[in-house]
Scaffold this active site. Structure first.
Site, PDB file in Angstrom:
ATOM      1  N   ALA A  66      26.582  11.018  70.632  1.00 21.81           N
ATOM      2  CA  ALA A  66      25.667  10.542  71.466  1.00 21.81           C
ATOM      3  C   ALA A  66      26.242   9.610  72.536  1.00 21.81           C
ATOM      4  CB  ALA A  66      24.345   9.723  70.914  1.00 21.81           C
ATOM      5  N   GLY A 111      26.824  13.134  67.118  1.00 26.29           N
ATOM      6  CA  GLY A 111      26.112  14.228  67.848  1.00 26.29           C
ATOM      7  C   GLY A 111      26.775  15.621  67.862  1.00 26.29           C
ATOM      8  N   GLU A 114      26.957  17.199  64.721  1.00 27.70           N
ATOM      9  CA  GLU A 114      25.234  17.582  64.222  1.00 27.70           C
ATOM     10  C   GLU A 114      25.009  18.746  65.339  1.00 27.70           C
ATOM     11  OE1 GLU A 114      24.669  13.276  65.026  1.00 27.70           O
ATOM     12  OE2 GLU A 114      23.475  13.314  62.958  1.00 27.70           O
ATOM     13  N   GLU A 134      29.288   7.115  62.955  1.00 26.46           N
ATOM     14  CA  GLU A 134      28.260   6.215  63.447  1.00 26.46           C
ATOM     15  C   GLU A 134      28.231   4.962  62.739  1.00 26.46           C
ATOM     16  OE1 GLU A 134      27.725   9.381  62.671  1.00 26.46           O
ATOM     17  OE2 GLU A 134      26.347  10.351  64.245  1.00 26.46           O
TER      18      GLU A 134
END
Ligand code: CAA
Length: 262
Positions: A66, A111, A114, A134
């Site tokens: 992200a 992300g 993911e 993260e």
């Protein structure tokens, strides 16, 4: 339709979404999510599209996570909304009637890992890197990392990856069951396309049924899951391709799957 953050193309029966923010290593913002959702509208409205590939523009990253430069200024509620939008995207990818292949050509972090896991399976270049870093930012995965990762690789390995934030090579990712196949970087696209074309030639309904059975059945108890399979198995005969596949076998010829759902 023109997109700012992705490139959307179709090559025969195969649609391709390329994350296209190479200067930010294809980091995902809410605008990227909106672009992908619009591209998925196009995919769903075009019945000639039989397979979707996700990949990254440039040779360095699939998606480096992200967009941290945007997230840093989010309020908790904005971060929550972002996570909800990401999860909705993941569920929509899983709900698509066609197979989705993640073609991971570089960093797939946070992300990035993911969104690859929300695809049906992952092919990677030998220089790709995966991870859920993260924890190093003082946060946790917000797009399914704590949920899809243990389902794919088991709880212990998922906890280790999410707790250490360690990056792993494509080969290690294959060994733990996150990645299906690893190819030399210059062969990845060709090999991914080859598989996409194999899938595109199968019956559309039966591909969808496999996806539904595995995704829906996975979290159910075995008896209920086998019930999902029984229903999908029977429904294959509602599609012309079911009849065609078996008839072609008996007539000793190649099936001519039309890809019609009814
Ligand atoms: N968000 C925003 N910008 C990013 C980014 C990200 N996730 N990842 C890389 N970039 C930007 C860098 O800031 C840099 O920009 P500038 O050139 O303007 O400085 C550019 O991309 C190139 O990156 P680097 O100079 O850092 O390249 P590198 O080769 O030295 O390192 C890297 C590559 C290891 C991938 C490193 O960029 C990195 O660690 N990126 C962050 C990875 C990360 O933590 N991802 C998780 C994000 S949080 C998340 O994803 C939450 C969730 O679950 C949804």
């Amino acid at each position: 339709m023109a997109y700012e953050n992705i490139i959307f193309e179709t090559e025969g029966n195969v649609a391709v979404i390329k994350f296209n923010r190479p200067k930010a290593l294809n980091a995902i913002s809410i605008d990227v999510v909106k672009d992908i959702q619009k591209a998925l509208d196009e995919v769903e409205s075009n019945s000639s599209v039989r397979v979707l590939i996700l990949t990254g523009e440039g040779d360095k990253a699939f998606v480096a996570g992200a967009d941290i430069s945007l997230m840093v200024n989010f309020t908790p509620l904005q971060l929550r909304e972002f996570s909800v939008a990401l999860h909705e995207l993941g569920f929509r990818m899983e709900g698509l009637s066609i197979p989705v292949i993640a073609c991971v050509n570089g960093f797939a972090l946070g992300g990035g890992t993911e969104i690859a896991m929300a695809s049906d399976f992952i092919y990677a270049s030998d220089d790709a890197k995966f991870g859920q870093p993260e924890i190093n930012l003082g946060i946790i995965p917000g797009f399914g990392g704590t949920q899809r990762l243990p389902r794919l690789v088991g709880k212990g390995v998922a906890k280790e990856l999410c707790m250490t934030g360690a990056l792993i090579s494509a080969q290690e990712a294959k060994e733990i069951g996150l990645v299906n196949k690893v190819f030399p970087a210059d062969k990845l696209w060709e090999e991914t396309m080859k598989t996409a074309k194999v899938l595109a030639a199968k019956g559309r309904f039966s591909l969808m049924a496999v996806k539904r059975c595995i995704d829906r059945g996975y979290d159910l108890d075995l008896r209920a899951a086998c019930g999902v399979e029984t229903d999908q198995f029977a429904l294959c005969m509602a599609s012309p391709d079911g009849k065609e596949g078996m008839t072609a076998f008996l007539e000793k010829r190649k099936p001519d799957f039309k890809g019609e759902l009814t």
